[in-house]
Structures are given as structure tokens and as C-alpha cells.
Motif scaffolding. Structure first.
Motif, PDB file in Angstrom:
ATOM      1  N   THR A 136     -36.926 -23.786  66.206  1.00  0.00           N
ATOM      2  CA  THR A 136     -36.547 -25.740  65.819  1.00  0.00           C
ATOM      3  C   THR A 136     -36.101 -26.066  65.404  1.00  0.00           C
ATOM      4  O   THR A 136     -35.590 -27.002  65.476  1.00  0.00           O
ATOM      5  N   ASP A 137     -36.388 -25.250  64.356  1.00  0.00           N
ATOM      6  CA  ASP A 137     -35.657 -25.920  62.470  1.00  0.00           C
ATOM      7  C   ASP A 137     -34.181 -25.540  62.733  1.00  0.00           C
ATOM      8  O   ASP A 137     -33.157 -26.032  62.980  1.00  0.00           O
ATOM      9  N   ARG A 138     -33.437 -24.720  63.681  1.00  0.00           N
ATOM     10  CA  ARG A 138     -31.779 -24.511  63.426  1.00  0.00           C
ATOM     11  C   ARG A 138     -31.582 -25.412  64.868  1.00  0.00           C
ATOM     12  O   ARG A 138     -29.949 -25.786  64.319  1.00  0.00           O
ATOM     13  N   TYR A 139     -32.380 -25.421  65.908  1.00  0.00           N
ATOM     14  CA  TYR A 139     -31.723 -26.660  66.534  1.00  0.00           C
ATOM     15  C   TYR A 139     -31.494 -27.706  66.825  1.00  0.00           C
ATOM     16  O   TYR A 139     -30.331 -28.270  66.828  1.00  0.00           O
ATOM     17  N   ALA A 140     -32.517 -28.324  65.548  1.00  0.00           N
ATOM     18  CA  ALA A 140     -32.296 -29.163  65.303  1.00  0.00           C
ATOM     19  C   ALA A 140     -30.811 -29.754  64.469  1.00  0.00           C
ATOM     20  O   ALA A 140     -30.949 -30.752  64.478  1.00  0.00           O
ATOM     21  N   VAL A 141     -30.829 -28.730  63.313  1.00  0.00           N
ATOM     22  CA  VAL A 141     -30.272 -29.296  62.280  1.00  0.00           C
ATOM     23  C   VAL A 141     -28.986 -29.089  62.923  1.00  0.00           C
ATOM     24  O   VAL A 141     -27.982 -29.678  62.737  1.00  0.00           O
ATOM     25  N   ALA A 142     -28.607 -28.223  63.670  1.00  0.00           N
ATOM     26  CA  ALA A 142     -27.694 -28.205  64.007  1.00  0.00           C
ATOM     27  C   ALA A 142     -26.635 -29.071  64.632  1.00  0.00           C
ATOM     28  O   ALA A 142     -25.940 -29.763  65.254  1.00  0.00           O
ATOM     29  N   SER A 143     -27.907 -29.440  65.874  1.00  0.00           N
ATOM     30  CA  SER A 143     -28.167 -30.781  67.020  1.00  0.00           C
ATOM     31  C   SER A 143     -27.408 -31.978  65.435  1.00  0.00           C
ATOM     32  O   SER A 143     -26.738 -32.571  66.040  1.00  0.00           O
ATOM     33  N   GLN A 144     -27.937 -32.129  64.791  1.00  0.00           N
ATOM     34  CA  GLN A 144     -27.773 -33.639  63.745  1.00  0.00           C
ATOM     35  C   GLN A 144     -26.513 -32.956  63.163  1.00  0.00           C
ATOM     36  O   GLN A 144     -25.772 -34.382  62.989  1.00  0.00           O
ATOM     37  N   ILE A 145     -25.998 -32.083  62.796  1.00  0.00           N
ATOM     38  CA  ILE A 145     -24.901 -31.484  62.316  1.00  0.00           C
ATOM     39  C   ILE A 145     -23.789 -32.399  62.901  1.00  0.00           C
ATOM     40  O   ILE A 145     -23.038 -32.925  63.229  1.00  0.00           O
ATOM     41  N   ARG A 146     -23.942 -31.961  64.732  1.00  0.00           N
ATOM     42  CA  ARG A 146     -23.038 -31.964  65.292  1.00  0.00           C
ATOM     43  C   ARG A 146     -23.333 -33.816  65.939  1.00  0.00           C
ATOM     44  O   ARG A 146     -21.800 -34.280  66.168  1.00  0.00           O
ATOM     45  N   PHE A 147     -24.562 -34.402  65.934  1.00  0.00           N
ATOM     46  CA  PHE A 147     -24.419 -35.568  66.231  1.00  0.00           C
ATOM     47  C   PHE A 147     -23.698 -36.662  65.212  1.00  0.00           C
ATOM     48  O   PHE A 147     -23.171 -37.527  65.924  1.00  0.00           O
ATOM     49  N   HIS A 148     -23.637 -35.902  63.936  1.00  0.00           N
ATOM     50  CA  HIS A 148     -22.610 -36.707  62.612  1.00  0.00           C
ATOM     51  C   HIS A 148     -21.273 -36.385  62.911  1.00  0.00           C
ATOM     52  O   HIS A 148     -20.702 -37.407  61.642  1.00  0.00           O
ATOM     53  N   GLY A 149     -20.645 -35.754  64.028  1.00  0.00           N
ATOM     54  CA  GLY A 149     -19.389 -35.372  64.284  1.00  0.00           C
ATOM     55  C   GLY A 149     -18.767 -34.138  62.829  1.00  0.00           C
ATOM     56  O   GLY A 149     -17.660 -34.020  62.574  1.00  0.00           O
ATOM     57  N   PHE A 150     -19.582 -33.015  62.731  1.00  0.00           N
ATOM     58  CA  PHE A 150     -19.440 -32.197  61.989  1.00  0.00           C
ATOM     59  C   PHE A 150     -19.886 -31.097  62.366  1.00  0.00           C
ATOM     60  O   PHE A 150     -20.163 -31.239  64.114  1.00  0.00           O
ATOM     61  N   ASP A 151     -19.281 -29.826  61.499  1.00  0.00           N
ATOM     62  CA  ASP A 151     -19.207 -28.355  63.072  1.00  0.00           C
ATOM     63  C   ASP A 151     -20.052 -27.659  62.252  1.00  0.00           C
ATOM     64  O   ASP A 151     -20.331 -27.288  60.909  1.00  0.00           O
ATOM     65  N   PRO A 152     -21.265 -26.988  62.814  1.00  0.00           N
ATOM     66  CA  PRO A 152     -22.173 -26.260  62.343  1.00  0.00           C
ATOM     67  C   PRO A 152     -21.359 -24.852  62.083  1.00  0.00           C
ATOM     68  O   PRO A 152     -21.954 -24.326  61.613  1.00  0.00           O
ATOM     69  N   GLU A 153     -20.692 -24.354  62.855  1.00  0.00           N
ATOM     70  CA  GLU A 153     -19.957 -23.230  62.238  1.00  0.00           C
ATOM     71  C   GLU A 153     -19.719 -23.387  60.700  1.00  0.00           C
ATOM     72  O   GLU A 153     -19.458 -22.544  59.788  1.00  0.00           O
ATOM     73  N   ARG A 154     -19.625 -24.704  60.114  1.00  0.00           N
ATOM     74  CA  ARG A 154     -18.954 -24.779  59.089  1.00  0.00           C
ATOM     75  C   ARG A 154     -19.850 -25.546  58.270  1.00  0.00           C
ATOM     76  O   ARG A 154     -19.835 -25.040  56.808  1.00  0.00           O
ATOM     77  N   ASP A 155     -20.773 -26.385  58.860  1.00  0.00           N
ATOM     78  CA  ASP A 155     -21.625 -26.540  58.271  1.00  0.00           C
ATOM     79  C   ASP A 155     -23.386 -26.635  57.821  1.00  0.00           C
ATOM     80  O   ASP A 155     -24.163 -27.698  57.489  1.00  0.00           O
ATOM     81  N   LEU A 156     -23.624 -25.646  58.737  1.00  0.00           N
ATOM     82  CA  LEU A 156     -24.399 -24.742  58.631  1.00  0.00           C
ATOM     83  C   LEU A 156     -24.279 -23.634  57.788  1.00  0.00           C
ATOM     84  O   LEU A 156     -24.331 -22.483  58.681  1.00  0.00           O
ATOM     85  N   ILE A 157     -24.975 -24.132  56.358  1.00  0.00           N
ATOM     86  CA  ILE A 157     -25.431 -23.206  55.593  1.00  0.00           C
ATOM     87  C   ILE A 157     -27.071 -22.178  55.619  1.00  0.00           C
ATOM     88  O   ILE A 157     -27.726 -23.019  55.398  1.00  0.00           O
ATOM     89  N   GLU A 158     -26.969 -21.012  56.204  1.00  0.00           N
ATOM     90  CA  GLU A 158     -28.059 -20.216  56.195  1.00  0.00           C
ATOM     91  C   GLU A 158     -27.432 -18.534  54.952  1.00  0.00           C
ATOM     92  O   GLU A 158     -27.244 -18.121  54.360  1.00  0.00           O
ATOM     93  N   LEU A 159     -29.037 -18.808  54.333  1.00  0.00           N
ATOM     94  CA  LEU A 159     -29.072 -18.190  53.183  1.00  0.00           C
ATOM     95  C   LEU A 159     -29.581 -16.762  53.621  1.00  0.00           C
ATOM     96  O   LEU A 159     -30.834 -16.745  54.721  1.00  0.00           O
ATOM     97  N   LYS A 160     -28.786 -15.911  52.903  1.00  0.00           N
ATOM     98  CA  LYS A 160     -28.882 -14.505  53.868  1.00  0.00           C
ATOM     99  C   LYS A 160     -30.159 -13.646  53.324  1.00  0.00           C
ATOM    100  O   LYS A 160     -30.211 -14.162  51.926  1.00  0.00           O
ATOM    101  N   ALA A 161     -30.785 -13.004  54.065  1.00  0.00           N
ATOM    102  CA  ALA A 161     -32.164 -11.846  53.036  1.00  0.00           C
ATOM    103  C   ALA A 161     -31.413 -11.336  51.889  1.00  0.00           C
ATOM    104  O   ALA A 161     -30.547 -10.442  51.844  1.00  0.00           O
ATOM    105  N   ASP A 162     -31.988 -11.421  50.611  1.00  0.00           N
ATOM    106  CA  ASP A 162     -31.451 -10.092  49.479  1.00  0.00           C
ATOM    107  C   ASP A 162     -33.158  -9.216  48.998  1.00  0.00           C
ATOM    108  O   ASP A 162     -31.999  -8.455  48.671  1.00  0.00           O
ATOM    109  N   GLU A 163     -33.806  -8.970  50.009  1.00  0.00           N
ATOM    110  CA  GLU A 163     -34.911  -8.608  49.142  1.00  0.00           C
ATOM    111  C   GLU A 163     -35.269  -7.380  50.804  1.00  0.00           C
ATOM    112  O   GLU A 163     -34.954  -7.816  51.910  1.00  0.00           O
ATOM    113  N   PRO A 164     -36.047  -6.059  50.732  1.00  0.00           N
ATOM    114  CA  PRO A 164     -36.615  -5.670  51.075  1.00  0.00           C
ATOM    115  C   PRO A 164     -37.124  -5.982  52.475  1.00  0.00           C
ATOM    116  O   PRO A 164     -38.052  -6.951  52.157  1.00  0.00           O
TER     117      PRO A 164
END
Length: 427
Positions: A136-164
Motif C-alpha cells: 500500500t505504501d509503494r502503490y500510494a507513493v507511486a500514484s502520488q508521484i504520477r499525480f504530480h506529473g513525475f515518473d516513479p521509474e526515476r523519482d521513486l528511490i528505494e533503499l536496498k537492504a545492506d545487512e543479512p
């Protein structure tokens, strides 16, 4: 030598000595056979407090005898009913009463908050979330980015896990903000990550994000009623949560929202509704919206009384027990479950959740050795035995011993059932 023991007698002794043991009797435990389930799913839906039925019946009676006058008459008039849960919610999340409100549901509140707090520009359009965020969080933020005319492919930044095991270090969060902070309009992270059970350091994240000029919000769905929170002191701009998990508000319960007091008189844009209008002039029915100061100014509609009544009953139990005592039991109870997994079940299960008590809540996310098919077979067997956790693809069983109603005996019973199954189904 461990302070724990893998025996029914030891677990029963710890239960008998538990200062919170009487709270279990305040809940309806689902039946199984001639006894009760071992219920470890408060992370998904909390059990029903015994006081809920009477709380709802009280409001039904008021409706039947007072009708519309119930808004203004009686011990707790409906006009101010949401205020009856406000103080205890504020207590749980470490906020001022004016900073919290019970309204809507989590996803609705998340969108309402982003209307105000996600204000992207061409230079700063991005939202930062964790990889593998709850959908739900990812859907919501991606839809908000699109709603404002931006692109989730570029403007949704996802933190990658760095621990086991898929968890995130503070250094990874700091590095991401150093690298991307100038482009990030909003940092949206969980208080507790739903799949791994990792607790995030909210004050530290807020300091790092604010230093980069980012707005900060938190999804506390798995945090409220689970871990100790201090939202006001943490300086988060906003937070949202659901109340049907650890807070036992019932399926589809009314959600919650926090807005820091520095935004109490904010002129940030928002979606306005009559119930968010200043309560002192609301009934003048004027054409101009004048927000109630604080979080209540983000309300849209009048509160659903029959849905708030269960939450009110549950919050009273939290208030009486106190989060200090609940957290102390939680750390020990989950510690016992972890020890049982290590000592008795390491050939079957592996915990993905951080081992440091300060980096986890009640939940352990347990990966089943042998892959999805074997894991699903174990999970289905446990359900048949009346042992209720929940399943997360592809191979994780979440078990959450909740301190208000779970016991050391429950944890021991879970371990016994897993070990017996494994003996019959060797890898």
C-alpha cells in the motif's frame, strides 16, 4: 547459561509470575478443539477485548433512545467522541493530544498527508522508501508521484537492504540521503518493517532527512502498541497507522494520524472537509474553510462512532498496563521465542529479525529451511493445530507473541508443535 528453559513447567512458572497475566483474561481467545488457539497474529489482527461488545451496545442503546440528540447528550456525546480516544493515542505514540487524531484508514490518511507534505518540484521530485515496502505504501507513493506529473521509474528511490536477512543499517540510510537528498521531497519509512520485523530509529532518520531539506513521514502500522514511540520529540512531520493490529480496534478499524505541532497552524494545502473546520465556528456554516489547529484539522467527515467504540475499549487496557511494562514483557517474551528457535528448532527455522531487542518489536519473521513448499506445509499444519501466525511469500512465517494476551506457555507450545512436525517431515 541461558535464563530460559525449554519445558512446560518453566513456562508455566514464568506465566504465573507475570505481572501482566490478568490482561489475557480481558481478551476473547479463539477456541480450538476443547481448548484455545495459540494466537500469534496480533501483527495482523489483534484479538477482541471483552469490553468491546458492551462498548458497542452502549452506543446502539444511545442511538435507539436519543437518536440525533446523541451527538450532544449523554456521558460521551458523539460530537466529541473522537476526543475520547485522543489522549490515550497520544500517550501511546509519544505526542501532544493536539498532534493526533483517529480518522479514516491508513491508506486514506497516507494520501491525505501526502497532499500536504509531498510538495515536489522539478529540482526535488523524489520520494524515498525502503525496497520491499508494504504494497500500500509503494502503490500510494507511486500514484502520488504520477499525480504530480513525475515518473516513479526515476523519482521513486528505494533503499536496498545492506545487512543479512534483508535489514537496513543506519549507515545505508545516511548514505542514500547523502547521495539523493537534494532530490528527495519526502522520506517515507516504516517504524517497523512488516516483513523483517526490523525497528527503525525514527529520531535519527528524521535528523538526517531534515538536514537534507526533506519532509519526513512514517508508516507506524506495525509500531503503535508494539514499541515505545516518541513522535513529538523525534520531530517527524507526520505519521499514519492502522488500529486493528496491536491496538485491537477490530477488522477495518479507524486509523490514526500524527501531525507535528509545528504544523498546527500550517497553511499547507490539504483536502478539506467540514469536520476539519474550526470546531468553535463549524456550525456557522460559512463558505470559507478555517482549519481546526492541529491534527484534527485534517479530518474530513464526522467520526464513525460504532467503529471507534472498540478502539476506545482497547486503549483503556493499554493505558492501565502502560507501555513500559508491556515493552519489558515483550522483550523477554520474544527473547524466549527466539531462544527456543535457536535451541530447539534451528534445523527447521531461521529468524530474519534483528537480534538486538532495541531493533525489533514482538514479531519474529521465521524463514523455513527447505523452501516454499516445505514452509507452506509447516504453516498449514500449524493452523490445523490451532497455532495462528501468518505467512509471507515465499518462505516466511511471522510469529508475534503480544504481551497483553500471549504467554510463555504459548511460545513453548509453538516450539513443541514445530519440532513434532519436523520429526515427521525431515528435510
Amino acid at each position: 547459561m541461558s535464563v530460559y528453559q525449554a519445558s512446560a513447567e518453566w513456562a508455566a512458572q514464568r506465566d504465573a509470575a507475570d505481572p501482566l497475566r490478568s490482561y489475557r483474561d480481558q481478551f476473547l481467545i479463539p477456541p480450538h478443539g476443547d481448548g484455545q488457539c495459540l494466537y500469534f497474529c496480533g501483527n495482523s489482527l489483534g484479538l477482541q477485548p471483552r469490553g468491546v461488545r458492551q462498548a458497542i451496545e452502549t452506543e446502539l442503546e444511545r442511538w435507539s433512545t436519543l437518536a440525533v440528540e446523541g451527538h450532544f447528550k449523554g456521558e460521551q456525546p458523539w460530537m466529541t467522541y473522537h476526543e475520547a480516544v485522543r489522549d490515550h493515542l497520544a500517550e501511546l505514540v509519544g505526542a501532544e493530544p493536539s498532534e493526533v487524531v483517529a480518522m479514516n484508514t491508513l491508506s486514506v490518511n497516507l494520501h491525505l498527508m501526502m497532499v500536504s507534505f509531498y510538495r515536489p518540484t522539478a529540482q526535488r521530485p523524489a520520494i524515498l522508501i525502503e525496497e520491499g515496502a508494504f504494497p500500500t505504501d509503494r502503490y500510494a507513493v507511486a500514484s502520488q508521484i504520477r499525480f504530480h506529473g513525475f515518473d516513479p521509474e526515476r523519482d521513486l528511490i528505494e533503499l536496498k537492504a545492506d545487512e543479512p536477512n534483508g535489514t537496513l543499517s543506519m549507515s545505508a540510510i545516511e548514505q542514500a540521503l547523502t547521495e539523493h537528498g537534494s532530490r528527495v521531497a519526502l522520506v517515507l519509512l516504516p517504524g517497523v518493517q512488516y516483513r523483517t520485523g526490523q525497528v527503525f530509529d525514527l529520531p535519527a532518520i528524521t535528523r538526517l532527512a531534515h538536514a537534507q531539506g526533506c519532509t519526513v513521514g512514517f508508516d507506524l502500522a506495525h509500531s503503535v502498541g508494539n514499541v515505545k514511540l516518541a513522535l513529538h520529540d523525534a520531530q517527524a512531520d507526520f505519521a499514519v497507522w492502522c488500529n486493528y493490529k496491536y491496538l485491537n480496534g477490530g477488522p477495518g478499524a479507524v486509523g490514526g494520524a500524527f501531525v507535528h505541532s509545528r504544523h498546527a497552524h500550517s497553511e499547507l494545502p490539504r483536502f478539506a472537509g467540514w469536520w476539519g473546520h474550526d470546531k468553535t465556528t463549524r456550525f456557522k456554516m460559512g463558505p470559507q474553510f478555517d482549519a481546526t489547529p492541529g491534527a484534527e484539522g485534517w479530518q474530513l467527515s464526522n467520526p464513525p462512532i460504532l467503529a471507534l467504540a472498540p478502539l476506545r475499549a482497547s486503549l483503556e487496557l493499554f493505558h492501565r498496563a502502560g507501555m513500559d511494562a508491556l515493552r519489558a514483557k515483550s522483550e523477554d517474551l520474544t527473547g524466549y521465542l527466539e531462544w527456543l528457535v535457536d535451541d530447539q528448532l534451528s534445523h527447521v527455522l531461521e529468524s530474519l529479525t534483528p537480534r538486538e531487542p532495541e531493533r525489533r518489536g514482538v514479531q519474529l519473521s521465521l524463514r523455513v529451511h527447505g523452501g516454499r513448499e516445505r514452509g507452506r506445509a509447516l504453516f498449514d499444519h500449524l493452523v490445523e493445530q490451532g497455532i495462528i501466525g501468518d505467512w509471507r511469500e515465499p518462505d516466511v512465517i511471522r510469529i508475534s507473541p503480544t504481551p497483553l494476551y500471549n504467554r510463555y506457555s504459548d511460545c513453548f507450545g509453538f516450539a513443541q508443535a514445530v519440532r513434532a512436525w519436523a520429526e515427521q517431515h525431515p528435510a
